[in-house]
Design a protein around this motif. Structure first.
Motif, PDB file in Angstrom:
ATOM      1  N   UNK A   1      -1.044 -14.101  -6.250  1.00  0.00           N
ATOM      2  CA  UNK A   1      -0.679 -13.818  -7.643  1.00  0.00           C
ATOM      3  C   UNK A   1       0.601 -14.574  -7.920  1.00  0.00           C
TER       4      UNK A   1
ATOM      5  N   UNK B   1       0.815  -1.224   0.000  1.00  0.00           N
ATOM      6  CA  UNK B   1       0.000   0.000   0.000  1.00  0.00           C
ATOM      7  C   UNK B   1       0.846   1.271   0.000  1.00  0.00           C
TER       8      UNK B   1
ATOM      9  N   UNK C   1      13.679 -13.966 -14.752  1.00  0.00           N
ATOM     10  CA  UNK C   1      12.232 -14.228 -14.672  1.00  0.00           C
ATOM     11  C   UNK C   1      11.514 -13.058 -13.998  1.00  0.00           C
TER      12      UNK C   1
ATOM     13  N   UNK D   1       7.886  -6.978 -16.396  1.00  0.00           N
ATOM     14  CA  UNK D   1       7.692  -6.308 -17.680  1.00  0.00           C
ATOM     15  C   UNK D   1       6.348  -6.696 -18.297  1.00  0.00           C
ATOM     16  N   UNK D   2       5.991  -7.944 -18.105  1.00  0.00           N
ATOM     17  CA  UNK D   2       4.785  -8.459 -18.744  1.00  0.00           C
ATOM     18  C   UNK D   2       3.509  -8.103 -17.981  1.00  0.00           C
ATOM     19  N   UNK D   3       3.565  -8.186 -16.679  1.00  0.00           N
ATOM     20  CA  UNK D   3       2.317  -8.101 -15.923  1.00  0.00           C
ATOM     21  C   UNK D   3       2.133  -6.813 -15.122  1.00  0.00           C
TER      22      UNK D   3
ATOM     23  N   UNK E   1      11.206 -10.462 -16.547  1.00  0.00           N
ATOM     24  CA  UNK E   1      10.223 -10.839 -17.573  1.00  0.00           C
ATOM     25  C   UNK E   1       8.795 -10.672 -17.054  1.00  0.00           C
ATOM     26  N   UNK E   2       8.567 -11.159 -15.855  1.00  0.00           N
ATOM     27  CA  UNK E   2       7.198 -11.114 -15.332  1.00  0.00           C
ATOM     28  C   UNK E   2       6.761  -9.681 -15.016  1.00  0.00           C
TER      29      UNK E   2
ATOM     30  N   UNK F   1       7.121 -10.184  -7.712  1.00  0.00           N
ATOM     31  CA  UNK F   1       6.383  -9.663  -8.865  1.00  0.00           C
ATOM     32  C   UNK F   1       5.018  -9.147  -8.425  1.00  0.00           C
ATOM     33  N   UNK F   2       4.376  -9.930  -7.595  1.00  0.00           N
ATOM     34  CA  UNK F   2       3.053  -9.549  -7.121  1.00  0.00           C
ATOM     35  C   UNK F   2       3.098  -8.201  -6.385  1.00  0.00           C
TER      36      UNK F   2
ATOM     37  N   UNK G   1       6.343 -11.281 -25.105  1.00  0.00           N
ATOM     38  CA  UNK G   1       6.887 -12.179 -24.096  1.00  0.00           C
ATOM     39  C   UNK G   1       6.684 -13.638 -24.442  1.00  0.00           C
TER      40      UNK G   1
ATOM     41  N   UNK H   1       7.460 -14.971  -7.344  1.00  0.00           N
ATOM     42  CA  UNK H   1       6.050 -14.608  -7.515  1.00  0.00           C
ATOM     43  C   UNK H   1       5.635 -13.502  -6.556  1.00  0.00           C
ATOM     44  N   UNK H   2       6.142 -13.565  -5.314  1.00  0.00           N
ATOM     45  CA  UNK H   2       5.743 -12.541  -4.353  1.00  0.00           C
ATOM     46  C   UNK H   2       6.385 -11.200  -4.683  1.00  0.00           C
TER      47      UNK H   2
ATOM     48  N   UNK I   1      -4.001 -13.758 -15.864  1.00  0.00           N
ATOM     49  CA  UNK I   1      -3.630 -12.660 -16.768  1.00  0.00           C
ATOM     50  C   UNK I   1      -2.835 -13.240 -17.928  1.00  0.00           C
TER      51      UNK I   1
ATOM     52  N   UNK J   1       3.196 -15.979 -11.065  1.00  0.00           N
ATOM     53  CA  UNK J   1       3.538 -16.193 -12.475  1.00  0.00           C
ATOM     54  C   UNK J   1       3.664 -17.686 -12.758  1.00  0.00           C
TER      55      UNK J   1
ATOM     56  N   UNK K   1       3.332  -5.432  -8.828  1.00  0.00           N
ATOM     57  CA  UNK K   1       2.033  -5.162  -9.463  1.00  0.00           C
ATOM     58  C   UNK K   1       1.158  -4.319  -8.531  1.00  0.00           C
ATOM     59  N   UNK K   2       1.156  -4.686  -7.257  1.00  0.00           N
ATOM     60  CA  UNK K   2       0.257  -3.998  -6.314  1.00  0.00           C
ATOM     61  C   UNK K   2       0.783  -2.623  -5.919  1.00  0.00           C
TER      62      UNK K   2
ATOM     63  N   UNK L   1       1.631 -10.999 -23.184  1.00  0.00           N
ATOM     64  CA  UNK L   1       1.696 -10.123 -24.347  1.00  0.00           C
ATOM     65  C   UNK L   1       2.558 -10.831 -25.389  1.00  0.00           C
TER      66      UNK L   1
END
Lengths: 231, 588
Positions: free
Chosen positions: B346, A147, A193, A199-201, A196-197, A169-170, B383, A166-167, B377, B348, A173-174, B380
């Motif tokens: 979330x 937050x 990775x 950049x992608x998400x 990549x993630x 990246x997550x 990727x 994953x965390x 999700x 990947x 995102x948040x 793209x």
């Protein structure tokens, strides 16, 4: 302008025109990541283990730098001979402020690599050089950082005792920082990775992969345009 | 007449695609003495300069004596480039799809609409008859129908699995075509045999060599000179020839000479080249007169030969090697890494799809249609990584995503279409594969819900015919969701405040679970007689709601991650006893 130098693992030095901050100068395989004679004003340690405390005592001794950490960490430094007048205990959500630097610690957690038990790892919300930097140290949880508004997020990605990819990246995102910097990777694949993630998400975060020795310069051009340069 | 017969046989083998593989010709030259009673002898066959491209090494063949009704024969080889009758077969495995070139492979798992077009063409200047074409029908073919034929009769014998086409003639320069249709279904991917073709034919009056044989021989034939004195010292001399055989004889030359009484060179008195065709028992004579005191001494020289006729024909066979028909078939593999994700998180996830050529034919295009469920999700295009034959593919390919967004609340369909491989990296050989990798983001998946991600793959050859396809069940390839327990704790403490009637109520809310919780609502209560004053930290101010017996305090947070902790100190003031009720926390 803020200069962020990467030493490898979880260790970064932040430098502005007014001050400098060294984060987790750990020791890995018996070797310090940062030389003892590194000149810095403040050293912040997110937990008490060697991969965070490292040779902070020796660096502080040479450069007369403050050492910040939670009680357990400061106790560890004291046991190592740290000068009591250079030690400062960080308490969760109590900002530490000096000219040109404000650090707000948040109580996060890290897993013990031997027992798996969790202990406190401070997440640091750093305001320095007109930038807001989130530094999660060796965290395995995100706490309130999802937050918080940040320009730069430095997050572990190595898995195991710390965040898995994953965390990390997550969280990007948040929290949507402008730059996401991976740290404490246990393999190059994790860094790529993460990049990549993100950049992608993540629509608003640029992944910034740093090699040890590289310096990232970030600034507000004309007061409101975020710019960065990686050496 | 004596018959000189040339019977030349050609044997042709053509390859799978009707290309000429070999053409060989041999001949039999025979002399048939058709006489019933007369022998012929000193038989010579004159080939002269027509023996080129044959194995004859001499211009003259010595056949010796041939008794009445007997035959002399010799064999020879002939060098040829092509047969007088050519055969082409077009075996199209997909007649329902038009293309410039015929389709050459069976699609696995499909009913392949086969059309077999067989054409024979007369390449010589005489008609060819007694043509018989036999086509072996392979066991994969069913519903065999003779669709059309330009001439003759064609019938399918299902017992022998043969189509026989015969009773027709092909005139010089013309061709005739038979069309057979069938349905092919294959049970495995090993190459199939399309069935051979055998053609036999006869071209009367034709020959493959350029032999123009002639013949000289002798047979029963009388010649002599009759000398008769008509007046004193006047003589009438007659050269007489008679065909004593039952063969036609041609008298080619007749010469008669007289020796002068006083000696010296002979004098030619008859010099004829009559080229006379003499029937059996026919006679021919020529007379001259001469003055001589004694009977003239005459000699003669007569050249004749039994007449001959030449007959010739070409007998031919063409054998077509069966075309090999490969089968195109694909298999696929789809993997999620990790195969399962934590609920409400979330994560990947790497998706790898590999389409492998498990058939025996080359593939020119592959299409993958991958369905992603909601709460995911999608990727793209930039990727996505594609490998062909183990090498990263940088060529162009079609990619579409429907709907064209990254909204994780909607299911998406990704379509990859990699075409024209033959013009880029080469067709996909048997055993080779196309691999696609991309990442998706599992987006707060719910443990009670299922997330199937079915896939459908197709492939085709060049030219494109029926597709071969493989796919999962509609509910296949589920993305696993690992249930992570939610655990959210709320604690409350009531402490006396600084002044009379003041209390500090401490509320601590903590996410102690393994996953993020959302829409967290904490509800506490202030008893009647007390009023809310303030809260620390101020940004955590609750909403107040009047209740029958006091005031409800309500906090709402959109999200709390594992380890997140909220601590609020509520300052209240009032009179009376501060009753304790436990706060209530709810979340998604």
């Amino acid at each position: 302008m803020l200069r962020i130098r990467y030493f490898g693992h979880s260790t970064f030095a932040l430098e502005s025109a007014e001050t400098s901050l060294l984060l987790n100068p750990g020791i890995w395989d018996g070797e310090p990541v940062v030389p003892d004679d590194f000149d810095v004003r403040v050293i912040a340690l997110t937990h008490h283990m060697d991969d965070a405390v490292g040779n902070a005592t020796a660096i502080a001794e040479n450069s007369k730098a403050w050492i910040l950490g939670n009680e357990r960490t400061i106790e560890r430094v004291r046991e190592q001979g740290g000068r009591p007048w250079l030690l400062h205990v960080l308490r969760p959500e109590e900002p530490y402020t000096i000219p040109g630097l404000s650090i707000t610690p948040y109580s996060l957690q890290r897993a013990d690599p031997d027992t798996g038990e969790r202990f406190e790892n401070l997440g640091l919300y750093i305001e320095m050089g007109s930038m807001r930097v989130g530094y999660l140290g060796d965290t395995v949880v995100r706490g309130p950082f999802g937050q918080l508004e940040m320009d730069i997020l430095i997050t572990p990605v190595g898995g195991g005792d710390v965040f898995p990819i994953k965390d990390a990246v997550s969280l990007c995102i948040d929290a949507a920082p402008r730059l996401g910097i991976p740290a404490r990777a246990s393999s190059p694949d994790q860094v790529s990775k993460f990049a990549k993630y993100v950049d992608q998400f993540s629509s608003s975060t640029v992944p910034m992969v740093m090699e040890p020795g590289q310096v990232l310069e970030v600034m507000w051009a004309a007061g409101n345009e975020f710019r960065y340069t990686l050496s | 007449m004596v018959v000189i017969d040339l019977e030349e046989s050609e044997k042709t083998v053509i390859g799978e695609l009707s290309e000429l593989q070999s053409a060989e010709a041999t001949g039999v030259l025979s002399i048939n003495n058709v006489s019933e009673q007369n022998r012929i002898w000193n038989v010579r066959v004159l080939l002269d300069d027509t023996r080129g491209r044959t194995t004859f090494e001499e211009d003259v063949l010595h056949a010796g004596e041939i008794d009445a009704g007997s035959q002399w024969r010799t064999e020879y080889g002939i060098e040829i480039d092509a047969p007088v009758l050519t055969l082409t077969e077009v075996y199209d495995t997909c007649s329902t799809v038009e293309s410039e070139k015929p389709h050459w492979a069976y699609a696995f798992g499909k009913e392949n609409p086969v059309r077999i077009t067989i054409t024979v063409k007369n390449e010589c200047d005489g008609q060819i008859d007694d043509i018989a074409v036999t086509k072996w029908i392979p066991p994969e073919l069913d519903n065999v129908v003779i669709e059309s034929m330009e001439s003759g009769n064609a019938n399918y014998d299902p017992e022998n699995r043969q189509v026989v086409w015969n009773d027709f003639i092909v005139y010089p320069g013309e061709s005739s075509t038979l069309v057979i249709t069938a349905t092919a279904t294959v049970e495995d991917s090993s190459p199939k045999d399309a069935g051979k073709i055998l053609v036999t034919y006869r071209a009367e009056g034709q020959q493959r060599s350029v032999l123009a044989p002639d013949m000289t021989a002798l047979t029963d034939f009388l010649t002599g000179i009759d000398t008769a004195e008509t007046e004193p010292n006047q003589w009438e001399c007659t050269l007489e020839c008679s065909n004593e055989s039952d063969l036609m004889v041609r008298l080619d030359r007749a010469e008669a000479y007289v020796e002068p009484e006083g000696g010296g060179e002979k004098v030619k008195m008859i010099d004829e080249a009559p080229a006379l065709e003499m029937e059996p028992n026919a006679e021919w004579s020529k007379m001259f007169e001469i003055e001589s005191k004694s009977p003239p001494r005459c000699t003669h020289d007569v050249v004749y030969t039994p007449m001959r006729t030449v007959t010739k024909r070409v007998l031919g066979t063409i054998e077509k090697v069966p075309q090999t028909i490969p089968v195109y078939q694909i298999d696929y593999m789809k993997e999620f890494d990790p195969p399962s994700v934590a609920s409400f998180d979330k994560t990947p996830v790497e998706v790898t799809v590999e389409v492998k050529n498990v058939g025996s034919a080359r593939l020119n295009e592959v299409t993958v249609e991958d369905h992603l469920p909601d709460d995911v999700m999608p990727p793209k295009r930039e990727h996505i990584t594609v490998w062909v034959k183990g090498e990263e593919y940088t060529g162009d390919y079609e990619f579409s995503i429907e709907p064209d967004d990254q909204d994780p609340e909607k299911p998406h369909t990704l379509t990859f279409r990699i075409t024209g491989l033959k013009d880029t990296v080469g067709e996909l050989e048997p055993g080779e594969s196309i691999k696609i990798n991309y990442a998706i983001m599992a987006w707060r998946n719910r443990p009670e819900k299922e997330y199937p991600s079915p896939i459908h793959c197709t492939a085709n050859t060049y030219p494109a015919g029926l597709i071969t396809e493989i796919g999962s069940a509609p509910d296949g390839h589920k993305l696993g969701v690992i249930y992570k327990k939610r655990r959210i704790a709320v604690k409350k403490g009531i402490n006396r405040g600084a002044g009379a009637g003041e209390y500090d109520v401490v509320i601590v809310v903590e996410n102690k679970g393994e996953v993020t919780v959302e829409n967290v609502v904490v509800r506490d209560w202030i008893p009647a007689g007390f009023e809310f004053q303030s809260v620390d930290p101020p940004e955590e101010e609750p909403s107040l709601q009047s209740a029958e017996d006091g005031t409800d305090l309500i906090w709402r947070w959109a999200r709390m991650s594992p380890g997140d902790k909220k601590k609020m100190v509520v300052h209240v003031r009032g009179e009376g006893e501060y009753e304790r009720r436990e706060p209530v926390v709810t979340s998604d």
